[in-house]
Structure formats: C-alpha cells, structure tokens
Design a protein around this motif. Structure first.
Motif, PDB file in Angstrom:
ATOM      1  N   TYR A 299      35.842  51.999  36.055  1.00 55.71           N
ATOM      2  CA  TYR A 299      36.307  51.951  34.666  1.00 55.71           C
ATOM      3  C   TYR A 299      36.568  50.541  34.139  1.00 55.71           C
ATOM      4  N   GLY A 300      36.278  49.535  34.905  1.00 53.91           N
ATOM      5  CA  GLY A 300      36.557  48.178  34.468  1.00 53.91           C
ATOM      6  C   GLY A 300      35.510  47.619  33.519  1.00 53.91           C
ATOM      7  N   ASP A 301      35.829  46.464  32.980  1.00 50.34           N
ATOM      8  CA  ASP A 301      34.894  45.699  32.153  1.00 50.34           C
ATOM      9  C   ASP A 301      34.084  44.810  33.086  1.00 50.34           C
ATOM     10  N   GLU A 302      32.767  45.005  33.102  1.00 49.54           N
ATOM     11  CA  GLU A 302      31.918  44.258  34.036  1.00 49.54           C
ATOM     12  C   GLU A 302      32.112  42.748  33.921  1.00 49.54           C
ATOM     13  N   LYS A 303      32.315  42.250  32.703  1.00 51.16           N
ATOM     14  CA  LYS A 303      32.486  40.806  32.520  1.00 51.16           C
ATOM     15  C   LYS A 303      33.771  40.315  33.154  1.00 51.16           C
ATOM     16  N   VAL A 304      34.800  41.154  33.139  1.00 52.71           N
ATOM     17  CA  VAL A 304      36.090  40.783  33.728  1.00 52.71           C
ATOM     18  C   VAL A 304      36.099  41.074  35.221  1.00 52.71           C
ATOM     19  N   PHE A 305      35.537  42.227  35.593  1.00 48.51           N
ATOM     20  CA  PHE A 305      35.546  42.666  36.988  1.00 48.51           C
ATOM     21  C   PHE A 305      34.687  41.772  37.872  1.00 48.51           C
ATOM     22  N   GLY A 306      33.611  41.233  37.314  1.00 51.58           N
ATOM     23  CA  GLY A 306      32.787  40.277  38.037  1.00 51.58           C
ATOM     24  C   GLY A 306      31.644  40.871  38.833  1.00 51.58           C
ATOM     25  N   LYS A 307      31.452  42.193  38.751  1.00 48.16           N
ATOM     26  CA  LYS A 307      30.313  42.827  39.424  1.00 48.16           C
ATOM     27  C   LYS A 307      29.967  44.104  38.686  1.00 48.16           C
ATOM     28  N   PRO A 308      28.758  44.645  38.907  1.00 48.30           N
ATOM     29  CA  PRO A 308      28.323  45.825  38.154  1.00 48.30           C
ATOM     30  C   PRO A 308      29.278  47.001  38.319  1.00 48.30           C
ATOM     31  N   ILE A 309      29.532  47.698  37.233  1.00 42.10           N
ATOM     32  CA  ILE A 309      30.401  48.868  37.262  1.00 42.10           C
ATOM     33  C   ILE A 309      29.657  50.030  37.914  1.00 42.10           C
ATOM     34  N   GLY A 310      30.385  50.775  38.744  1.00 49.09           N
ATOM     35  CA  GLY A 310      29.807  51.947  39.386  1.00 49.09           C
ATOM     36  C   GLY A 310      29.194  51.683  40.741  1.00 49.09           C
ATOM     37  N   GLY A 311      29.451  50.523  41.310  1.00 51.94           N
ATOM     38  CA  GLY A 311      28.845  50.187  42.602  1.00 51.94           C
ATOM     39  C   GLY A 311      29.248  51.139  43.711  1.00 51.94           C
ATOM     40  N   ASP A 312      30.507  51.575  43.730  1.00 53.65           N
ATOM     41  CA  ASP A 312      30.949  52.510  44.772  1.00 53.65           C
ATOM     42  C   ASP A 312      30.215  53.838  44.651  1.00 53.65           C
ATOM     43  N   ILE A 313      30.012  54.294  43.413  1.00 49.21           N
ATOM     44  CA  ILE A 313      29.310  55.561  43.188  1.00 49.21           C
ATOM     45  C   ILE A 313      27.849  55.435  43.617  1.00 49.21           C
ATOM     46  N   VAL A 314      27.210  54.356  43.194  1.00 52.28           N
ATOM     47  CA  VAL A 314      25.796  54.138  43.514  1.00 52.28           C
ATOM     48  C   VAL A 314      25.585  54.080  45.026  1.00 52.28           C
ATOM     49  N   ASN A 315      26.507  53.419  45.727  1.00 58.06           N
ATOM     50  CA  ASN A 315      26.350  53.216  47.175  1.00 58.06           C
ATOM     51  C   ASN A 315      27.021  54.291  48.017  1.00 58.06           C
ATOM     52  N   ASN A 316      27.504  55.353  47.352  1.00 62.92           N
ATOM     53  CA  ASN A 316      28.147  56.468  48.063  1.00 62.92           C
ATOM     54  C   ASN A 316      29.324  56.018  48.928  1.00 62.92           C
TER      55      ASN A 316
END
Length: 327
Positions: A216-233
């Motif tokens: 749920y973060g802002d990618e620009k603030v978080f510093g990495k693509p959103i949803g990485g945990d979901i994508v990588n299971n």
C-alpha cells in the motif's frame, strides 16, 4: 545525554568514508560499494542512542561496535540478494549483479569477519557480554532467513510462526543494537534487557510496516516496486493474516490469486490487484496499521520501564521515524 545532532555527525563520519582494507580491490571494493548504497543506518543509530542514555561522550569503544552492526547487516543483504536473485537494491545494482556471485559471496564473508573485528573494540569490561550477544544474534538472523526460505514452499504458515520468523530475521538485530549500546554505556542488566525488548518489539513493528508498505505504499517514497511480496509469493504479515481470517471459499480464491503467473508486467499488475482485493475485502490494511501501533506501544512500555524525560522522548522519536511511514 549526547545530542541527536552529535549522533548524526558521528554516523556521517563513520559511513561517509568507511575504513576497509584497500587490497585486493576485488574483495574490498564491494564492501565500500555496499556501504555507499546507504540506508537509514537504523541499527547503529539505535546503538548510539541507547549508549547516549547513560554516557555524555562518544569514543571508539562505542563507535566501532556501532559500525559493526551496519557492516553485519550489509553482509546479510549481500547474501540475501544472491538468494533472492535481486538485481537492484535502493535502485542500484546489487553486488552479485555488478560483479558476480563468487565475488559477492567472498566479499560478504569478509564483511562478516570485519563486523567481528569492530565488535572487538568494545571495552574489556563488557566485551564478553557484547560478543555473546552479537554472536547469538548473528546465528538467529541466519535462522530467520532459513525459516523465510522454508516458508516459500508452504501454502500457508500460522501467524505465530511468521512472527517468530520476522523476530529472528529482523527483530533480534535491532534489539541487539539497543542492548549493545546500553551495555557499553554501563547500563544495569535490567535496563539493558528492557532496551532489548524495546528494540525487539520495534523491529517487529518495523517489519509489519514494511509488509504493509510493500502493498500500500507510495513507490516513490518506498523506494521499490509496490507488490513485490505478492509477485514473489513471499509470506508477509498481510497474506498470513488474510489466509488466517478468510472463510474456506475466500481462502481458496485467495490461494488461486496467489498462484497466478507474474512473468510479465501485465501479469504482475493483475496478480497484485487481485490479491489486494482480498486484503481490502477482509480489512487487512487497517489490521496491519493497528498491529504496528500495538507493537510500538509495547516497545515504548519497555522503554518507559528504564527511561524517562529526555531519554524516553528520544526513544519515542526514534520509534516514530522508524515505523511512522504508514500513517
């Protein structure tokens, strides 16, 4: 008490020009590169802050052990990136990608050794206790990484096992940082233990916050693509809680969504949207925020058991900076 501006100056001096052996360059350049990538320096910062609760001046007896925590953390990241096949960290190439896997493994090994070299600069009176704490913590971090890898093969893990994993992988090193600073500063065993629990619970809150921001973060603030945990299971707090909370039909549908392919950008977007749809339906985002608040409150209760006034406020500000990214 040492001012926060003094602590910031000390951290800048420690990491703007890290002192590593020059040759062979192929071994030590990756160390300099990894430190230069940066980060929040949350572990050495907490170590120095805990020390400052009991001392009024900084010297090498705390600066070197504090820097060891960042060196050790960086070593774990070098090896984690190899295991995760991550090409980027903080938007630049990871060590294994920039050089090669063999170099990354060897440079990571020498980085671990260097962390012990710096720990050895702790005062003789507490060196045994500091070394025992650090060694136990180092093993626990590896245990947490193994559990994390084991969980990738599981369809679902109980929340208790997930919390144990993040406690080992993330919580114990932050806890170690606080206790180490306290021990070197001359704190009593009770105060050092309370600060350990402050760091441990704050570490749990930090990881839950990281899991929340991954979805749920802002990618620009978080510093990495959103949803990485979901994508990588990856097993994260949100997925673990969603599977725990869902009824049988919704659980089956969520597992199907988690099993969707994610080879292309379009597939990734579809998978992330579907899984987040289940999170939203189950109210998981709000539950994660509440858990972050709860764990932070537990941490502050431990801090208040040993600190008051200016010191307690400094620990509160540290906690807010560490986990306040989800508000």
């Amino acid at each position: 008490m040492i001012s926060e501006s003094q602590l910031e100056s000390a951290l800048k001096e420690l990491f703007d020009d890290p002192k590593f052996t020059a040759e062979p360059a192929g071994l030590y350049d990756p160390l300099r590169y990894m430190i230069a990538i940066g980060g929040k320096r949350i572990r050495p910062r907490l170590c120095l802050l805990a020390y400052s609760l009991f001392k009024d001046t900084l010297d090498e007896s705390i600066l070197q052990p504090a820097s060891a925590l960042e060196v050790f953390h960086s070593f774990t990241l070098i090896h984690d990136d190899i295991m995760d096949r991550s090409p980027l960290r903080r938007k630049v190439e990871t060590v294994w990608k920039k050089w090669n896997e063999d170099t990354a493994i060897l440079s990571g090994d020498v980085m671990c050794i260097e962390s012990y070299n710096r720990i050895a600069k702790a005062p003789a009176a507490v060196l045994g206790a500091v070394l025992n704490l650090f060694t136990r913590t180092a093993a626990q971090v590896c245990e947490g990484q193994q559990y994390d890898m084991d969980f990738e093969k599981e369809e679902q893990v109980p929340m208790s096992e997930y919390i144990n994993m993040i406690g080992l992988k993330t919580g114990v090193l932050i806890a170690c940082s606080a206790k180490m600073g306290a021990l070197i500063g001359g704190a009593s065993q009770t105060d050092a233990d309370n600060l350990y629990e402050y760091g441990f619970n704050l570490g749990l809150a930090f990881q839950v916050a990281d899991d929340y921001l991954d979805a749920y973060g802002d990618e620009k603030v978080f510093g990495k693509p959103i949803g990485g945990d979901i994508v990588n299971n990856k097993k994260c707090w949100l997925t673990t809680r969603a599977l725990e909370k869902a009824d049988p039909a919704m659980k089956s549908a969520l597992l199907e969504a988690l099993a969707l392919p994610s080879a292309t950008a379009e597939e990734k977007a579809v998978k992330v949207a579907k899984v987040k749809g289940f999170y939203d339906a189950l109210g998981i985002a709000d539950e994660a925020k509440n858990e972050i608040v709860r764990l932070t409150a537990v941490a502050m209760d431990y801090a208040a058991a040993s600190c008051s006034g200016e010191g307690l406020e400094a620990l509160r500000r540290y906690a807010e900076k560490l986990v306040g990214r989800t508000s």
